[in-house]
Write an enzyme that holds these catalytic residues in place. Structure first.
Site, mmCIF file in Angstrom:
data_model
loop_
_atom_site.group_PDB
_atom_site.id
_atom_site.type_symbol
_atom_site.label_atom_id
_atom_site.label_comp_id
_atom_site.label_asym_id
_atom_site.label_seq_id
_atom_site.Cartn_x
_atom_site.Cartn_y
_atom_site.Cartn_z
ATOM 1 N N ASN A 151 0.914 -1.123 0.035
ATOM 2 C CA ASN A 151 0.049 -0.033 0.091
ATOM 3 C C ASN A 151 0.841 1.386 0.046
ATOM 4 O O ASN A 151 0.352 2.190 0.042
ATOM 5 C CB ASN A 151 -0.956 0.009 1.343
ATOM 6 C CG ASN A 151 -0.314 -0.111 2.604
ATOM 7 O OD1 ASN A 151 0.893 0.175 2.626
ATOM 8 N ND2 ASN A 151 -0.864 0.062 3.691
ATOM 9 N N HIS A 177 3.201 2.128 2.249
ATOM 10 C CA HIS A 177 3.634 2.694 3.424
ATOM 11 C C HIS A 177 5.140 2.394 3.714
ATOM 12 O O HIS A 177 5.866 1.602 2.943
ATOM 13 C CB HIS A 177 2.799 1.881 4.713
ATOM 14 C CG HIS A 177 3.325 0.472 4.853
ATOM 15 N ND1 HIS A 177 2.338 -0.572 5.748
ATOM 16 C CD2 HIS A 177 4.206 -0.335 4.529
ATOM 17 C CE1 HIS A 177 3.403 -1.621 5.818
ATOM 18 N NE2 HIS A 177 4.275 -1.736 5.175
HETATM 19 P P1 PGA Z 1 8.149 -6.875 3.489
HETATM 20 O O1 PGA Z 1 7.542 -5.678 4.041
HETATM 21 O O2 PGA Z 1 9.660 -6.817 3.377
HETATM 22 O O3 PGA Z 1 8.099 -8.286 4.350
HETATM 23 O O4 PGA Z 1 7.685 -7.135 1.865
HETATM 24 C C1 PGA Z 1 7.811 -4.347 3.500
HETATM 25 C C2 PGA Z 1 6.855 -3.151 4.336
HETATM 26 O O5 PGA Z 1 5.599 -3.543 4.476
HETATM 27 O O6 PGA Z 1 7.350 -2.459 4.371
#
Ligand code: PGA
Length: 267
Positions: free
Chosen positions: A155, A157
């Site tokens: 999303n 973030h």
């Molecule tokens: P992920 O998460 O490394 O597990 O893909 C990234 C994030 O949500 O900032």
């Protein structure tokens, strides 16, 4: 040897490096962090590192540990600040980010325990505001961050600064604070909670957008086709709070994106 990117470009004020594999990108990022640590050492000051959790940076920490074991890297003089933590959660809970950091980095290196800061998921309900303000104070007292490691949520973030409808300027000024988690974040976090979204804490403590943007450099890592869409929106779309990572466009010259081919496929 540090792996080279297969291609690179400038986009929205950032350097975008595309690698043949996540491992190669993580190795490059780890070696960059090691250079920052060595540079600070030469100047006789403590390097301040902003660290991230999640699946993405796991090989990066493995590389830092490898360098440490080879006698090529010491974190003795470093100070670290993690991006975020669930709230509430115990540091002993294997799903906590404090536990993740212990497993992947802290227990393997010589970073002194009292210099490794992770927002505390056990702070009593009425004290989270004070705790987050103290966290920002500690970053300032360390002289700001030399480097902040970031991942990007599906999303958009950064940390747990979730999409919102604030004017972009106002979002850029947000300090570290307690936040509700976005539906997509809960969905993605479920894999760490036995696949059951209902077990994911509804809230978190996050480093604010303001201290993130104040970092002297930022390394953003994103891998896999599931990140391609949001990476393109963050780099090619407008600077809007609905895509928090797009706010990185406001600090040209300080951000490096390290991607694999899949994550870069919509650029
Ligand atoms: P992920 O998460 O490394 O597990 O893909 C990234 C994030 O949500 O900032």
């Amino acid at each position: 040897m540090t792996p080279s990117p297969v291609r690179s470009q400038k986009l929205a004020g950032a350097s975008v490096l595309v690698f043949g594999s996540p491992l190669a990108a993580c190795r490059q990022a780890a070696d960059h962090i090691a250079r920052i640590i060595h540079g600070a050492e030469r100047e006789g000051r403590s390097p301040a590192l902003g660290l991230a959790t999640g699946g993405t940076p796991v090989p990066l920490y493995a590389r830092l540990v490898e360098l440490h074991r080879a006698g090529e890297l010491s974190l003795q003089k470093a100070v670290s600040f993690n991006l975020d933590e669930y709230y509430p959660i115990s540091p002993l809970d294997p799903r906590s980010y404090r536990h993740y950091m212990h497993q992947h980095l802290f227990r393997h290196v010589d970073l002194p325990a009292n210099r490794a800061h992770v927002l505390d998921g056990t702070v009593p309900d009425g004290f989270t505001v004070q705790h987050c303000a103290e966290f920002d104070g500690w970053i300032e007292a360390a002289g700001g961050l030399d480097v902040q490691l970031l991942g990007i949520g599906r999303n958009g973030h950064i940390g747990f600064n979730e999409p919102c409808d604030l004017p972009a300027r106002d979002m850029m000024a947000l300090p570290s604070r307690r936040v509700p988690l976005h539906a997509i974040t809960l969905e993605d976090a479920a894999r760490d909670f036995g696949g059951d979204m209902r077990l994911v804490p509804r809230e978190a403590l996050t480093m604010g957008v303001k201290p993130i943007l104040a970092s002297r450099s930022i390394l953003m890592l994103a891998f896999g086709a599931r990140k391609a869409d949001i990476v393109a929106r963050a780099l090619k779309g407008p600077v809007i709070s609905e895509v928090p990572a797009s706010l990185l466009q406001s600090i040209p010259g300080r951000v490096t994106w390290l991607l694999d081919e899949e994550a870069a496929s919509r650029l």
